[in-house]
Design a protein around this motif. Structure first.
Motif, PDB file in Angstrom:
ATOM      1  N   SER A 185      -1.595   6.356  -5.575  1.00 28.72           N
ATOM      2  CA  SER A 185      -1.924   6.957  -6.860  1.00 28.72           C
ATOM      3  C   SER A 185      -0.849   7.942  -7.289  1.00 28.72           C
ATOM      4  O   SER A 185      -0.140   8.530  -6.459  1.00 28.72           O
ATOM      5  CB  SER A 185      -3.278   7.680  -6.785  1.00 28.72           C
ATOM      6  OG  SER A 185      -3.244   8.714  -5.819  1.00 28.72           O
ATOM      7  N   THR A 204       1.164  -4.313  -9.405  1.00 32.85           N
ATOM      8  CA  THR A 204       0.117  -5.138  -8.836  1.00 32.85           C
ATOM      9  C   THR A 204       0.797  -6.276  -8.100  1.00 32.85           C
ATOM     10  O   THR A 204       1.536  -7.051  -8.707  1.00 32.85           O
ATOM     11  CB  THR A 204      -0.811  -5.703  -9.921  1.00 32.85           C
ATOM     12  OG1 THR A 204      -1.383  -4.622 -10.662  1.00 32.85           O
ATOM     13  CG2 THR A 204      -1.917  -6.541  -9.290  1.00 32.85           C
ATOM     14  N   LYS A 242      -5.472   2.173  -3.175  1.00 29.50           N
ATOM     15  CA  LYS A 242      -4.208   2.070  -3.891  1.00 29.50           C
ATOM     16  C   LYS A 242      -3.442   3.389  -3.849  1.00 29.50           C
ATOM     17  O   LYS A 242      -4.033   4.467  -3.783  1.00 29.50           O
ATOM     18  CB  LYS A 242      -4.450   1.690  -5.365  1.00 29.50           C
ATOM     19  CG  LYS A 242      -5.215   0.390  -5.566  1.00 29.50           C
ATOM     20  CD  LYS A 242      -4.433  -0.807  -5.069  1.00 29.50           C
ATOM     21  CE  LYS A 242      -5.185  -2.103  -5.371  1.00 29.50           C
ATOM     22  NZ  LYS A 242      -4.454  -3.288  -4.873  1.00 29.50           N
ATOM     23  N   ALA A 282      -1.279   5.357  -0.287  1.00 29.35           N
ATOM     24  CA  ALA A 282      -2.576   4.768   0.022  1.00 29.35           C
ATOM     25  C   ALA A 282      -2.902   5.001   1.499  1.00 29.35           C
ATOM     26  O   ALA A 282      -2.090   4.697   2.372  1.00 29.35           O
ATOM     27  CB  ALA A 282      -2.552   3.271  -0.276  1.00 29.35           C
ATOM     28  N   SER A 325       0.805  -1.198   0.000  1.00 29.22           N
ATOM     29  CA  SER A 325       0.000   0.000   0.000  1.00 29.22           C
ATOM     30  C   SER A 325       0.846   1.260   0.000  1.00 29.22           C
ATOM     31  O   SER A 325       0.388   2.320  -0.357  1.00 29.22           O
ATOM     32  CB  SER A 325      -0.913  -0.005   1.229  1.00 29.22           C
ATOM     33  OG  SER A 325      -0.130  -0.035   2.395  1.00 29.22           O
ATOM     34  N   THR A 358      -6.857   0.096 -10.070  1.00 33.11           N
ATOM     35  CA  THR A 358      -6.668  -1.262  -9.551  1.00 33.11           C
ATOM     36  C   THR A 358      -5.204  -1.571  -9.288  1.00 33.11           C
ATOM     37  O   THR A 358      -4.875  -2.671  -8.851  1.00 33.11           O
ATOM     38  CB  THR A 358      -7.224  -2.278 -10.558  1.00 33.11           C
ATOM     39  OG1 THR A 358      -6.597  -2.075 -11.831  1.00 33.11           O
ATOM     40  CG2 THR A 358      -8.731  -2.122 -10.703  1.00 33.11           C
ATOM     41  N   THR A 359      -4.314  -0.620  -9.584  1.00 30.51           N
ATOM     42  CA  THR A 359      -2.884  -0.826  -9.360  1.00 30.51           C
ATOM     43  C   THR A 359      -2.326   0.352  -8.561  1.00 30.51           C
ATOM     44  O   THR A 359      -2.926   1.425  -8.484  1.00 30.51           O
ATOM     45  CB  THR A 359      -2.119  -0.918 -10.689  1.00 30.51           C
ATOM     46  OG1 THR A 359      -2.279   0.312 -11.411  1.00 30.51           O
ATOM     47  CG2 THR A 359      -2.629  -2.074 -11.543  1.00 30.51           C
ATOM     48  N   HIS A 360      -1.160   0.133  -7.953  1.00 30.16           N
ATOM     49  CA  HIS A 360      -0.423   1.211  -7.308  1.00 30.16           C
ATOM     50  C   HIS A 360       0.353   1.955  -8.394  1.00 30.16           C
ATOM     51  O   HIS A 360       1.142   1.350  -9.123  1.00 30.16           O
ATOM     52  CB  HIS A 360       0.555   0.655  -6.277  1.00 30.16           C
ATOM     53  CG  HIS A 360      -0.103  -0.052  -5.135  1.00 30.16           C
ATOM     54  ND1 HIS A 360      -0.754   0.616  -4.118  1.00 30.16           N
ATOM     55  CD2 HIS A 360      -0.199  -1.370  -4.834  1.00 30.16           C
ATOM     56  CE1 HIS A 360      -1.226  -0.253  -3.244  1.00 30.16           C
ATOM     57  NE2 HIS A 360      -0.905  -1.457  -3.654  1.00 30.16           N
TER      58      HIS A 360
END
Length: 389
Positions: free
Chosen positions: A240, A285, A238, A232, A3, A261-263
């Protein structure tokens, strides 16, 4: 760069001399110089109008150039011309002692021009002229053509300020971005400071929560972009990509594109013009990383197609005088180089320099590139390579 991803390529040299070197071997470090920051104009990271991005073609070979440092690290490079370039980093004097140094390229060889103030730990470099150079790292230092002078950054209520990138603008100011942190990196918040000719001043930023800034580029004194990551806030969200813009009066956050859906994070940014800006970084991911790139056309930021390269985090971006747009990075001893293919409208993998990439820069009025870091083999062997365009 979980995270909260360790993204900053320059955060390594912060706590102690030996810890710094040990960490850089794992994370790598670079400056763009422009960077960063690799800037479109490596002298200041400021925008310069350039030809449209060229289509991809067979890349040349990276050639190592001898450096006058047997053991240490070279963390940043910037160029004014084919006969004037500078690199900064460290010479390892003993198992417990480092000395910050500046090297200069005269068109034929790299020589040591000077040593930097104690505890300056240079990680980013901005060169306005041969007598006007800034570095930032654990502190800031300025070269006036004769000597380096250290300057304290402004106090920040969030904690100790750790700068990651630096640039200059046409009004004589310098700008640095990074993070202010209390007890640990996890507590960090984005930080921006500006130099007015006498002192550094903290800039008011919008509240984005925990995070950091890793790259900055200036189109003009009233048109500056900074990029990084917003951490996060909890395990269910996640990390961003973070985009901040300065209009001459205020900094404001701009929504960054990219999958939720991904970092995602951004490590470097460069401006070809006010309506043509690129920022690069990474997306992950689980434990899988891949390159991440976004583009500003004057109205909106959009994501760009990047190849699925393992450990392909990008740390620098810049364009040559012939319009070749490059992005470099990698993780540890796995360097990555991408070039923009304008005909296919996508980034494509190409020949990477044979080193652990810390920094790269384009050269004004040239198709050539410089990259600095350490050799992939050996024990902290400083390396500078050049690509003839």
């Amino acid at each position: 760069m979980p995270s909260r991803i360790s993204l900053s390529p320059r955060r390594s040299v912060r706590l102690s001399l030996l810890a710094a070197l040990a960490t850089t071997l794992v994370t790598g470090s670079l400056v763009l110089a422009g960077q960063n920051g690799g800037p479109s104009t490596p002298t200041t990271n400021t925008a310069a109008t350039a030809p449209a991005p060229a289509t991809s073609r067979h890349a040349g070979q990276w050639q190592a150039t001898p450096v006058p440092v047997e053991k240490g690290d070279l963390t940043a490079v910037a160029a004014l011309s084919d006969t004037q370039a500078w690199a900064v980093g460290y010479r390892l004097n003993s198992a417990t002692s480092l000395k910050a140094i500046a090297l200069r390229w005269d068109g034929k060889t790299w020589t040591q021009e000077s040593t930097l103030p104690d505890n300056s730990f240079p990680q980013a470099l901005a060169v306005r002229s041969a007598g006007d150079i800034w570095t930032v790292g654990s502190a800031s230092a300025h070269w006036d053509g004769t000597k380096w002078t250290a300057y304290q950054l402004d106090n920040d209520p969030a904690g100790h300020v750790v700068p990651d990138a630096v640039t200059t603008t046409s009004d004589g100011k310098a700008w640095t971005v990074g993070r202010a942190m209390g007890r640990s990196v996890k507590d960090g918040v984005p930080a921006v400071q500006s130099w007015d000719g006498k002192a550094w001043h903290r800039q008011a930023l919008p509240d984005v929560g925990k995070g950091e800034l890793s790259g900055i580029t200036a189109v003009a004194p009233n048109d500056i972009w900074a990029v990084g990551a917003a951490y996060a806030p909890d395990e269910n969200t996640k990390q961003s990509a973070l985009l901040l813009h300065f209009d001459g009066k205020n900094w404001r956050r701009i929504t960054a594109p990219g999958p939720r859906t991904t970092h995602n994070w951004l490590g470097a940014v460069t401006a070809l013009s006010a309506n043509d800006i690129w920022a690069v970084g990474g997306s992950t991911t689980g434990s899988t990383e891949r390159p991440f790139a976004v583009h500003w056309n004057g109205n909106t930021w959009t994501t760009a197609t990047t190849p699925d390269v393992a450990d392909g985090r990008l740390r620098a971006v810049g364009t040559t005088a012939t319009g070749e747009l490059w992005a470099l990075g990698g993780k540890g001893a796995a360097p990555v180089a991408l070039r923009w293919n304008g005909q296919r409208n996508q980034w494509e993998e190409t020949t990477a320099p044979d080193l652990v990439v810390r920094s790269f820069t384009t050269i004004p009025h040239s198709a050539d590139l410089w990259a600095t870091g350490i050799a992939r083999n050996g024990d902290l062997v400083p390396t500078i390579t050049r690509l003839k365009g």
